[in-house]
Scaffold this motif. Sequence first.
Motif: not given
Length: 279
Positions: A15, A19, A22, A24, A26, A43-44
Amino acid sequence: MLLNCLHGSTNRYFRTIASELGLKAVFVDCTKLECLEAAITPETKLVWIETPTNPTMKVIDIQGCADIVHKHKGVLLAVDNTFMSAYFQRPLSLGADICMYSATKYMNGHSDVVMGLVSVNDSDLYDKLKFLQYALGAVPSPFDAYLCNRGLKTLSIRMKQHFHNALVIARYLESDPRVEKVIFPGLTSHPQYELIKRQSTGCPGMISFYIKGNLERATTFLKNLKLFALAESLGGYESLAEHPTPWYRAGLMVLASALHSNLQGASPGGGCSSCVYYP
């Protein structure tokens, strides 16, 4: 993509640190495979899970996650196997691409090393991680490596005793009218009991349980322990207890609302059943 109830430090890293680089993050409830499948996007790049989870002791279907993840080219599945150790659970054989451990815990087992371990089953991935290890300087000292190797020599004996001790204590707590709920994967009452039997050969010495009452009663319980030390660790020869809510509230925000003030955590040591590790 991350399990939504990861260990607090892992949660904080993704987090607040990853982050900024760059990446992300989820967070997904991976106990429900349909949620994982629905959350994967082009994108994963990585799905990161731990099982059982700390401190809620949820069990994740590693094979099920692997089957979903590997439908998508280039996506890796990483499993934090710290709680189970290599003795009770083998994520790579269940389809994971990366298996990591806090060797500080069960793998070393003597509370005298700070170290991490990573294993993979792909030579290209190994070469990439090996390069990063040398480039970043994440290399343990020879003495730490010696200590961890010493601990691994008794891993099987220690894990069997941890499991035995924890199961006896969990059954005792479950039968006590002052305890509201016990969460231990080795109990038949655990919601993923059949899953843990299918993908593992045993359980670690970690127990979570709820004492009936409020925060004051939980605090009173901890203050009156005689044989368990109040400390935040696990996997060693010591018997420890902790109250996770105050410590996890900052680092495990997703889970904070699900943690009741009467939740307790216990890590029975590896002593024999006639020793002082039982309450």
